[in-house]
Design a protein around this motif. Structure first.
Motif, PDB file in Angstrom:
ATOM      1  N   THR A   3       0.858  -1.173   0.000  1.00  0.00           N
ATOM      2  CA  THR A   3       0.000   0.000   0.000  1.00  0.00           C
ATOM      3  C   THR A   3       0.898   1.227   0.000  1.00  0.00           C
ATOM      4  O   THR A   3       1.783   1.341   0.851  1.00  0.00           O
ATOM      5  N   CYS A   4       0.700   2.115  -0.959  1.00  0.00           N
ATOM      6  CA  CYS A   4       1.475   3.355  -1.040  1.00  0.00           C
ATOM      7  C   CYS A   4       0.537   4.528  -0.787  1.00  0.00           C
ATOM      8  O   CYS A   4      -0.569   4.578  -1.340  1.00  0.00           O
ATOM      9  N   ASN A   5       0.996   5.450   0.031  1.00  0.00           N
ATOM     10  CA  ASN A   5       0.182   6.601   0.371  1.00  0.00           C
ATOM     11  C   ASN A   5       1.098   7.648   0.984  1.00  0.00           C
ATOM     12  O   ASN A   5       2.305   7.446   1.065  1.00  0.00           O
ATOM     13  N   TRP A   6       0.533   8.733   1.410  1.00  0.00           N
ATOM     14  CA  TRP A   6       1.279   9.742   2.166  1.00  0.00           C
ATOM     15  C   TRP A   6       0.383  10.222   3.303  1.00  0.00           C
ATOM     16  O   TRP A   6      -0.832  10.089   3.244  1.00  0.00           O
ATOM     17  N   ILE A   7       1.024  10.734   4.330  1.00  0.00           N
ATOM     18  CA  ILE A   7       0.291  11.297   5.459  1.00  0.00           C
ATOM     19  C   ILE A   7       1.007  12.552   5.926  1.00  0.00           C
ATOM     20  O   ILE A   7       2.171  12.780   5.599  1.00  0.00           O
ATOM     21  N   TRP A   8       0.307  13.359   6.686  1.00  0.00           N
ATOM     22  CA  TRP A   8       0.941  14.497   7.341  1.00  0.00           C
ATOM     23  C   TRP A   8       1.822  13.956   8.466  1.00  0.00           C
ATOM     24  O   TRP A   8       1.452  12.998   9.155  1.00  0.00           O
ATOM     25  N   LYS A   9       2.979  14.529   8.634  1.00  0.00           N
ATOM     26  CA  LYS A   9       3.951  14.048   9.618  1.00  0.00           C
ATOM     27  C   LYS A   9       3.363  13.989  11.037  1.00  0.00           C
ATOM     28  O   LYS A   9       3.663  13.073  11.787  1.00  0.00           O
ATOM     29  N   ASP A  10       2.501  14.925  11.381  1.00  0.00           N
ATOM     30  CA  ASP A  10       1.938  14.924  12.733  1.00  0.00           C
ATOM     31  C   ASP A  10       0.944  13.780  12.953  1.00  0.00           C
ATOM     32  O   ASP A  10       0.504  13.539  14.070  1.00  0.00           O
ATOM     33  N   ARG A  11       0.601  13.047  11.897  1.00  0.00           N
ATOM     34  CA  ARG A  11      -0.303  11.899  12.033  1.00  0.00           C
ATOM     35  C   ARG A  11       0.448  10.573  12.096  1.00  0.00           C
ATOM     36  O   ARG A  11      -0.148   9.525  12.335  1.00  0.00           O
ATOM     37  N   LEU A  12       1.763  10.633  11.929  1.00  0.00           N
ATOM     38  CA  LEU A  12       2.587   9.430  12.015  1.00  0.00           C
ATOM     39  C   LEU A  12       2.478   8.752  13.384  1.00  0.00           C
ATOM     40  O   LEU A  12       2.395   7.523  13.442  1.00  0.00           O
ATOM     41  N   PRO A  13       2.436   9.507  14.492  1.00  0.00           N
ATOM     42  CA  PRO A  13       2.290   8.844  15.791  1.00  0.00           C
ATOM     43  C   PRO A  13       0.970   8.080  15.960  1.00  0.00           C
ATOM     44  O   PRO A  13       0.865   7.224  16.839  1.00  0.00           O
ATOM     45  N   ALA A  14      -0.030   8.354  15.148  1.00  0.00           N
ATOM     46  CA  ALA A  14      -1.268   7.574  15.175  1.00  0.00           C
ATOM     47  C   ALA A  14      -1.186   6.382  14.218  1.00  0.00           C
ATOM     48  O   ALA A  14      -1.724   5.311  14.503  1.00  0.00           O
ATOM     49  N   ASP A  72       5.271  19.029   5.423  1.00  0.00           N
ATOM     50  CA  ASP A  72       5.171  18.078   6.522  1.00  0.00           C
ATOM     51  C   ASP A  72       4.586  16.756   6.037  1.00  0.00           C
ATOM     52  O   ASP A  72       3.887  16.078   6.776  1.00  0.00           O
ATOM     53  N   ILE A  73       4.905  16.381   4.816  1.00  0.00           N
ATOM     54  CA  ILE A  73       4.389  15.147   4.224  1.00  0.00           C
ATOM     55  C   ILE A  73       5.400  14.021   4.405  1.00  0.00           C
ATOM     56  O   ILE A  73       6.589  14.200   4.203  1.00  0.00           O
ATOM     57  N   VAL A  74       4.879  12.845   4.780  1.00  0.00           N
ATOM     58  CA  VAL A  74       5.678  11.627   4.841  1.00  0.00           C
ATOM     59  C   VAL A  74       5.073  10.641   3.854  1.00  0.00           C
ATOM     60  O   VAL A  74       3.882  10.334   3.908  1.00  0.00           O
ATOM     61  N   HIS A  75       5.903  10.167   2.920  1.00  0.00           N
ATOM     62  CA  HIS A  75       5.476   9.169   1.941  1.00  0.00           C
ATOM     63  C   HIS A  75       5.648   7.791   2.574  1.00  0.00           C
ATOM     64  O   HIS A  75       6.638   7.542   3.265  1.00  0.00           O
ATOM     65  N   CYS A  76       4.686   6.913   2.336  1.00  0.00           N
ATOM     66  CA  CYS A  76       4.675   5.595   2.975  1.00  0.00           C
ATOM     67  C   CYS A  76       4.505   4.497   1.930  1.00  0.00           C
ATOM     68  O   CYS A  76       3.637   4.591   1.074  1.00  0.00           O
TER      69      CYS A  76
END
Length: 104
Positions: A3-14, A72-76
Motif C-alpha cells: 500500500t502506497c500513500n502519504w500522510i501528514w507528519k503529525d499523524r505518524l504517531p497515530a 510536513d508530508i511523509v510518503h509511505c
C-alpha cells in the motif's frame, strides 16, 4: 501486498501504533524514536527511504520518506499480508479524514 500513500507528519504517531495493532506488534516509544530519527536521513528527491519492520504475529514492513519540498508530508510504502488490506485502508481513511491522537 504493498500500500502506497502519504500522510501528514503529525499523524505518524497515530499510524504506527495502528499498524502495530494490525500485525500484533508491541509498539513502544523506542520504536517511535527510531522512526523519527530515521526519517531525518530521508530524501524523496534522492530516493533515500527509511525501512522499519513491525514484526508481530505477522510482519508489516514500512518504507518511509520525508518530502523534500519543505512540507510536513511523509510518503509511505507499507508491505503487508493481503488479508490486512481492509484494516490498512481503513487506517488511512481515518488518518485522512479525522484528527487522531495516540493517547497512551
Amino acid at each position: 501486498m504493498t500500500t502506497c500513500n502519504w500522510i501528514w507528519k503529525d499523524r505518524l504517531p497515530a499510524l504506527l501504533p495502528a499498524l502495530s495493532h494490525i500485525c500484533q506488534y508491541a509498539f513502544d516509544t523506542s520504536d517511535q524514536e527510531a522512526i523519527s530519527y530515521g526519517l531525518t536521513l530521508t530524501s524523496l528527491d534522492n530516493n533515500l527511504w527509511f525501512d522499519y519492520s513491525l514484526i508481530g504475529k505477522q510482519t508489516i514492513a514500512l518504507r518511509l520518506c520525508q518530502d523534500d519540498d519543505d512540507t510536513d508530508i511523509v510518503h509511505c510504502q507499507i508491505d503487508h499480508p493481503e488479508e490486512h488490506q481492509p484494516a490498512v485502508g481503513m487506517t488511512f481513511f481515518f488518518l485522512e479524514n479525522f484528527e487522531l491522537r495516540y493517547q497512551r
